[in-house]
Enzyme design. Sequence first.
Site, PDB file in Angstrom:
ATOM      1  N   LEU A  33       0.799  -1.220   0.000  1.00  0.00           N
ATOM      2  CA  LEU A  33       0.000   0.000   0.000  1.00  0.00           C
ATOM      3  C   LEU A  33       0.834   1.274   0.000  1.00  0.00           C
ATOM      4  O   LEU A  33       1.935   1.314   0.560  1.00  0.00           O
ATOM      5  CB  LEU A  33      -0.945  -0.011   1.205  1.00  0.00           C
ATOM      6  CG  LEU A  33      -1.852  -1.244   1.305  1.00  0.00           C
ATOM      7  CD1 LEU A  33      -2.752  -1.140   2.534  1.00  0.00           C
ATOM      8  CD2 LEU A  33      -2.696  -1.420   0.052  1.00  0.00           C
ATOM      9  N   GLU A  35       0.225   5.946  -0.665  1.00  0.00           N
ATOM     10  CA  GLU A  35      -0.704   7.042  -0.369  1.00  0.00           C
ATOM     11  C   GLU A  35      -1.946   7.042  -1.265  1.00  0.00           C
ATOM     12  O   GLU A  35      -2.970   7.623  -0.902  1.00  0.00           O
ATOM     13  CB  GLU A  35       0.019   8.396  -0.462  1.00  0.00           C
ATOM     14  CG  GLU A  35       1.034   8.618   0.660  1.00  0.00           C
ATOM     15  CD  GLU A  35       0.420   8.493   2.058  1.00  0.00           C
ATOM     16  OE1 GLU A  35      -0.640   9.090   2.288  1.00  0.00           O
ATOM     17  OE2 GLU A  35       0.997   7.790   2.914  1.00  0.00           O
ATOM     18  N   GLY A  36      -1.840   6.404  -2.437  1.00  0.00           N
ATOM     19  CA  GLY A  36      -3.027   6.278  -3.295  1.00  0.00           C
ATOM     20  C   GLY A  36      -4.087   5.435  -2.601  1.00  0.00           C
ATOM     21  O   GLY A  36      -5.260   5.823  -2.502  1.00  0.00           O
ATOM     22  N   HIS A  37      -3.660   4.279  -2.090  1.00  0.00           N
ATOM     23  CA  HIS A  37      -4.590   3.430  -1.336  1.00  0.00           C
ATOM     24  C   HIS A  37      -5.089   4.171  -0.094  1.00  0.00           C
ATOM     25  O   HIS A  37      -6.270   4.098   0.253  1.00  0.00           O
ATOM     26  CB  HIS A  37      -3.897   2.139  -0.886  1.00  0.00           C
ATOM     27  CG  HIS A  37      -3.356   1.288  -1.999  1.00  0.00           C
ATOM     28  ND1 HIS A  37      -1.999   1.179  -2.245  1.00  0.00           N
ATOM     29  CD2 HIS A  37      -3.971   0.496  -2.905  1.00  0.00           C
ATOM     30  CE1 HIS A  37      -1.810   0.355  -3.267  1.00  0.00           C
ATOM     31  NE2 HIS A  37      -2.988  -0.074  -3.691  1.00  0.00           N
ATOM     32  N   LYS A 150      -7.171   5.933 -10.899  1.00  0.00           N
ATOM     33  CA  LYS A 150      -5.917   5.419 -11.474  1.00  0.00           C
ATOM     34  C   LYS A 150      -6.220   4.245 -12.401  1.00  0.00           C
ATOM     35  O   LYS A 150      -5.645   4.110 -13.472  1.00  0.00           O
ATOM     36  CB  LYS A 150      -5.003   4.993 -10.329  1.00  0.00           C
ATOM     37  CG  LYS A 150      -3.857   4.078 -10.694  1.00  0.00           C
ATOM     38  CD  LYS A 150      -2.691   4.878 -11.186  1.00  0.00           C
ATOM     39  CE  LYS A 150      -1.577   4.022 -11.731  1.00  0.00           C
ATOM     40  NZ  LYS A 150      -1.495   2.651 -11.275  1.00  0.00           N
TER      41      LYS A 150
HETATM   42  P1  AMP Z   1      -4.305  -2.128  -6.376  1.00  0.00           P
HETATM   43  O1  AMP Z   1      -3.783  -2.510  -5.026  1.00  0.00           O
HETATM   44  O2  AMP Z   1      -3.266  -1.627  -7.309  1.00  0.00           O
HETATM   45  O3  AMP Z   1      -5.194  -3.182  -6.961  1.00  0.00           O
HETATM   46  O4  AMP Z   1      -5.243  -0.852  -6.134  1.00  0.00           O
HETATM   47  C1  AMP Z   1      -6.293  -0.891  -5.207  1.00  0.00           C
HETATM   48  C2  AMP Z   1      -7.130   0.339  -5.354  1.00  0.00           C
HETATM   49  O5  AMP Z   1      -6.318   1.502  -5.128  1.00  0.00           O
HETATM   50  C3  AMP Z   1      -7.730   0.502  -6.754  1.00  0.00           C
HETATM   51  O6  AMP Z   1      -9.053   0.986  -6.647  1.00  0.00           O
HETATM   52  C4  AMP Z   1      -6.814   1.511  -7.397  1.00  0.00           C
HETATM   53  O7  AMP Z   1      -7.427   2.251  -8.421  1.00  0.00           O
HETATM   54  C5  AMP Z   1      -6.470   2.381  -6.212  1.00  0.00           C
HETATM   55  N1  AMP Z   1      -5.223   3.101  -6.477  1.00  0.00           N
HETATM   56  C6  AMP Z   1      -4.024   2.555  -6.817  1.00  0.00           C
HETATM   57  N2  AMP Z   1      -3.128   3.533  -7.041  1.00  0.00           N
HETATM   58  C7  AMP Z   1      -3.766   4.708  -6.859  1.00  0.00           C
HETATM   59  C8  AMP Z   1      -3.378   6.066  -6.958  1.00  0.00           C
HETATM   60  N3  AMP Z   1      -2.149   6.431  -7.305  1.00  0.00           N
HETATM   61  N4  AMP Z   1      -4.306   7.009  -6.689  1.00  0.00           N
HETATM   62  C9  AMP Z   1      -5.580   6.662  -6.352  1.00  0.00           C
HETATM   63  N5  AMP Z   1      -6.000   5.398  -6.238  1.00  0.00           N
HETATM   64  C10 AMP Z   1      -5.114   4.428  -6.495  1.00  0.00           C
END
Ligand code: AMP
Length: 284
Positions: A33, A35-37, A150
């Site tokens: 994880l 900062e996006g998460h 994203k």
């Molecule tokens: P992931 O762990 O990559 O499957 O992402 C889990 C969730 O976090 C998904 O809904 C992604 O779109 C969101 N996410 C990943 N990276 C970002 C980011 N940089 N900004 C906003 N949300 C993000």
Amino acid sequence: MIIAKTVREVREQVAEWRREGLSVGLVPTMGYLHEGHASLVDRARAMCDRVVASDFVNPTQFAPNEDLEAYPRDFEHDCNLLEEHGCDMVFYPSVEEMYVPNAATYVEIQDEMPKQLCGKTRPIHFRGVCTVVSKLFNIVQPDRAFFGQKDAQQLAVIRRMVRELSYGIEIVGCPIVRESDGLAKSSRNTYLSPEERTAALVLSKAVFRGEELVGSGVVDAKRVVDEMTALISAEPLARIDYVSAVDGVTMQPVEVITDGTLVAMAVYIGKTRLIDNFIAGGLK
Ligand code: AMP
């Protein structure tokens, strides 16, 4: 923060919260994880009484030639970040807990939409995403679920699945969180060498250039896509998978950019495939 490794623990805890009349938000993730998460957790925290995050690298959304084994993992770091952001429970199942042996039931949108953009190079990806997210919805039964722009195609696919399968769940889209130099935060950025990390800036530069053109009144999709493509092509370490302007709901290509048009890209930097996008008029 509660760490739940089984479906049963999640169901029992959520049932207790429900008895207390509390609303529940779900943030699905694959861990590692950043900062996006965290921004999704913050949004869930603001909109729901209790926040559940899932931390599961979902094998059904990876093709055999993709990076399932190499996908970065650090559960201790994830727990610290989730706890700092006020998450109440993390669901951290094993593959065996999520999928019974020989599981062969999938949720799939049988239409062109998941075959566009990322679906062209990742034909089974959205079937895996829809299957795991629908399982998470069945397990957690949240009031709201939070997804990042994203992964804009994923957000559109989930919205459609929820509508068509009558899930009574509100899907909340959250804006892209970036590094200070513009690169969209991603667990996959960790694959980049220092040289590739610098080269990866072409994605966000192209997004900002595209946004600037649209902001200045350019509506010709080809012109915007061509300029973005030229900018990326000038980077020797970059190899374009796609740069496209599509309808934000159907994912079908458009010629004229209007509010809601998704301008999205996937670009290989070395062996690492990165994505980025903007939505004309912003995320609704
Ligand atoms: P992931 O762990 O990559 O499957 O992402 C889990 C969730 O976090 C998904 O809904 C992604 O779109 C969101 N996410 C990943 N990276 C970002 C980011 N940089 N900004 C906003 N949300 C993000």
